[in-house]
Each structure stands twice: as structure tokens, then as C-alpha cells.
Design a protein around this motif. Structure first.
Motif: not given
Length: 412
Positions: A231-235
């Protein structure tokens, strides 16, 4: 005159009588008080002397008494006072004991002491340190992304216990993201159990335990599905890979740490007949199943004619709806990007399946098309492995497209 004398005599006699009664009352009280004082006695102290600052010792007499009114007890012992010289001598002895080196057996203990007689020990960190998890469950040699876990079935409670330890050799592009793991016990478990890694990098750790309630009859047909997500920081989520473990052959090896390589799209080898990429999504509110045939690869073409895909929606043994994609030019890696929708109720999700047939029409219109390969996506009744996982991901993530590559198989 005689009357006055008689009255005076009567008054004197009355006064003498009152005085006599008072004297008798005082005598009785004095006798009783003296008798009470004679019941108490001071016993000698059994303790010779008690140092100053300590609690006094009160002992109760154990002797029997004759009358119930007697209450035997013992007075507190008298404290013996010490002179100033004795106190100074004791302090000098304590200073000498502090200056003297301690015995070798107490050399490893701490220096804190109570009156230098009872040393308080300190914990040795080396004796209680826990080795890191990387040393206990080291990954096997190789560069493939793998998952370390264990599976145990408790027959007494009919429970499947899954313990996640760590991941190994995560691709570098996922090192800065959050790693999640979703577990399902197919075919009955709809809602996934989720675990979050305690850290990032190439070897994130979990140390999480999950319990699934499964009867002994259903264990042989159950499959453990473990999906690893990044999962990236932006979701935004990326699929790192998945593991499918049938429980029938692994439950007899309880307590053993398992390493399994993740099945990723990049590492998937082309099958003998080729592969096809499909995207599925389902809307419970509209009761609509959306299918997108994206592309294919590694096809074994027989002629130069075009290629098309026929998709059928089937409930049990009945074909409800059949649709066909557009025909594209003959190529080993054709791109379709064809979207089609089917009406499907929620209660039929466990009874329906999708059948894909990759066809190549012949030059003669009256002849049936050549079948290049088939693919079935559906619940446990129709599919296994990655095909089953694709269907379950679609059901558990409504209104979100789920895209995967699947191998084509021969028609039976």
C-alpha cells in the motif's frame, strides 16, 4: 419542749444512718477496686532486648483461667536503652563492612545494598535476550519473494490456527510501502483477515496469529489463501503475490515452519495454450457483474483468421446468458479491451460461474470455430487456485475491478 427534743433525736439518728450507709458504700467500692487490681500481674519479658526502631512484641498468655471474668494479658516488654558509645561502635562496624570487598560469588551483583547485608542483584541482559526473528526463521536461498508461516489444526476445538512470521525478498519497488496480508479460508470465508507488517524493507515481520473455526469434515476441502499487498502513502494497493495452500496434506505436520514462494504475475510462465487477462467487478446495489476481456499472450494459432472470446454466465448446469467479444486480428498477443455486463443477483454468487472460450473462426462459415482454450472463474463449486481467488476477490471488494492473468486449459 419534749416535742423539740424528740425531733432533734430523730434528725441525729437519721444523719448517723446516712453516714453509715455512705461509709459502707465507699468500703465496697474500695474492696472491688482492690480485687480488680490483684488480677493483673507483670510477666517477665521473653525477649532480652529490642533494638530501637523495631516494632514491640506483644505476647498473649496461653494459661487458662478459672473464672470467665478474668482477662489475662501481657504487658509490652520494656525497651532497653543504649548509650551513645554503643551506637557509635555499631556505626563504625557498618562502615568497615562497606569498605571490605565482597565475596566473589556476589561480584556480578549490583552495588545497591540494605545495611550492606542484603545485596540487591541486577538482571544480566545476555541471559534474557531473545534472538531476532531473522535468525530463527531465515529465508531459504534464492531471490523469489516468499512467505514464512505455520498451520496447525486443533481437533479438540475444531480450529485452524495460522501464524504469520515474516516475508522474504520483497521486490525493491515495494520497500517504502506498507505491507498488508489478507487471509481467507476458502470456500466458506468471505471476509478476509488482515495483518499489517511491523516495518518495511526487503524482509518485513508480522508475528500475528489467526484462528479459523472449521469442522473436521470440512478441513480436507478447505484451502488457505494468503494475499500479500503493498500500500502506497496515497492508499493505492499493489498485489505482491499470493499463496494457496490446501489443508488436506499439511495439517498432519503441525508445528513446522513453512516457506512458500509467492505467485506473482511477473513470474508466471506462459502455459502451453497461452494466458488471458480478465478484469471482474460486481455491484451489489445494481446486481450487475462486469467483465472486461483485456488481452491474451502466448496463443497457439492454427490459422490467420481473427480471434474472439465467448463468455457464458452459468448457474449450476444452466447457461443463463452468452456474449461474444469483437474479433481481432490474428496475433500471439491480441488486445481485446472488450467490456460486457451480466445481470446476477447476490444470492447467486455462490452458484454462478463465468466460462471463457478463446475461439478462432474458420474460413468456412458453416463450420464451428476452432477452440484454442477455455477458462472458468467462479466459486469453490467450479474453480480452484487462482481462478477461485479471483472470484472471491471480486465478491469481497464490491464495485472495484480485480484484474488477473489466467492460464488457458483444454476443453473437457
Amino acid at each position: 419542749m419534749a416535742d423539740r427534743v424528740s425531733l432533734l433525736a430523730a434528725g441525729l439518728s437519721l444523719g448517723l444512718l446516712t453516714l453509715l450507709l455512705l461509709v459502707l458504700l465507699w468500703f465496697c467500692l474500695w474492696r472491688r477496686k482492690k480485687k480488680d487490681q490483684s488480677l493483673y500481674q507483670e510477666l517477665p519479658s521473653p525477649v532480652p532486648s529490642v533494638p530501637s526502631g523495631s516494632a514491640p512484641v506483644i505476647q498473649v498468655s496461653q494459661c487458662s483461667w478459672t473464672t470467665p471474668s478474668e482477662i489475662p494479658f501481657t504487658l509490652p516488654p520494656r525497651f532497653t536503652t543504649r548509650t551513645r558509645g554503643e551506637v557509635q561502635t555499631e556505626e563504625e562496624e557498618e562502615v568497615k563492612m562497606k569498605m571490605e570487598p565482597q565475596h566473589d560469588t556476589l561480584a556480578h551483583r549490583g552495588s545497591l545494598s540494605v545495611r550492606s547485608l542484603y545485596p540487591v542483584g541486577t538482571l544480566l541482559a545476555g541471559l534474557y535476550s531473545v534472538p531476532p526473528l531473522k535468525e530463527v526463521v531465515a529465508p531459504p536461498p534464492g531471490m523469489a519473494t516468499c512467505l514464512c508461516f505455520s498451520v496447525e489444526y486443533r481437533r479438540s476445538g475444531e480450529q485452524v490456527m495460522v501464524t504469520l512470521f515474516r516475508l522474504g525478498n520483497v521486490p525493491p519497488r515495494f520497500h517504502g510501502n506498507i505491507t498488508l496480508v489478507e487471509l481467507r479460508l476458502l470456500p466458506d470465508d468471505r471476509r478476509p483477515r488482515q495483518a499489517k507488517a511491523r516495518g518495511s524493507g526487503p524482509d518485513p515481520e508480522f508475528n500475528d496469529c489467526f484462528i479459523f473455526q472449521v469442522s473436521g469434515v470440512c478441513v480436507p476441502r478447505s484451502v488457505l489463501s494468503v494475499c500479500v499487498l503493498s500500500v502506497e502513502q496515497n492508499g493505492k494497493r499493489h498485489a505482491v503475490g499470493r499463496v494457496l495452500l490446501p489443508l488436506e496434506g499439511e495439517l498432519g505436520r503441525a508445528g513446522r515452519v513453512l516457506w512458500r514462494d509467492l505467485e506473482t504475475e511477473d513470474d508466471t510462465q506462459n502455459s502451453e495454450l497461452g494466458d488471458m487477462q480478465i478484469s471482474l467487478s460486481y455491484s451489489p446495489t445494481l446486481q450487475r457483474l462486469s467483465v472486461v476481456v483485456l488481452r491474451a499472450r502466448g496463443l497457439q494459432l492454427l490459422t490467420d483468421a481473427g480471434v474472439c472470446v465467448q463468455v457464458s454466465l452459468q448457474i449450476h448446469t444452466q447457461v443463463v446468458k452468452m456474449k461474444r467479444s469483437c474479433t481481432v486480428t490474428a496475433d500471439t498477443e491480441p488486445h481485446f479491451n472488450h467490456r460486457m455486463t451480466f445481470k446476477l443477483r447476490v444470492q447467486h454468487l455462490d452458484e454462478a460461474c463465468l466460462s471463457f472460450q478463446l475461439q478462432q473462426p474458420t474460413d468456412v462459415p458453416s463450420e464451428p470455430p476452432v477452440l484454442l482454450g477455455v477458462l472458468v472463474l467462479g466459486p469453490f463449486m467450479y474453480a480452484r487456485g487462482q481462478q477461485l481467488q479471483h472470484w472471491m476477490d471480486m465478491v469481497n471488494t464490491p464495485q472495484e475491478p480485480v484484474r488477473l492473468w489466467h492460464r488457458l486449459s483444454r476443453a473437457t
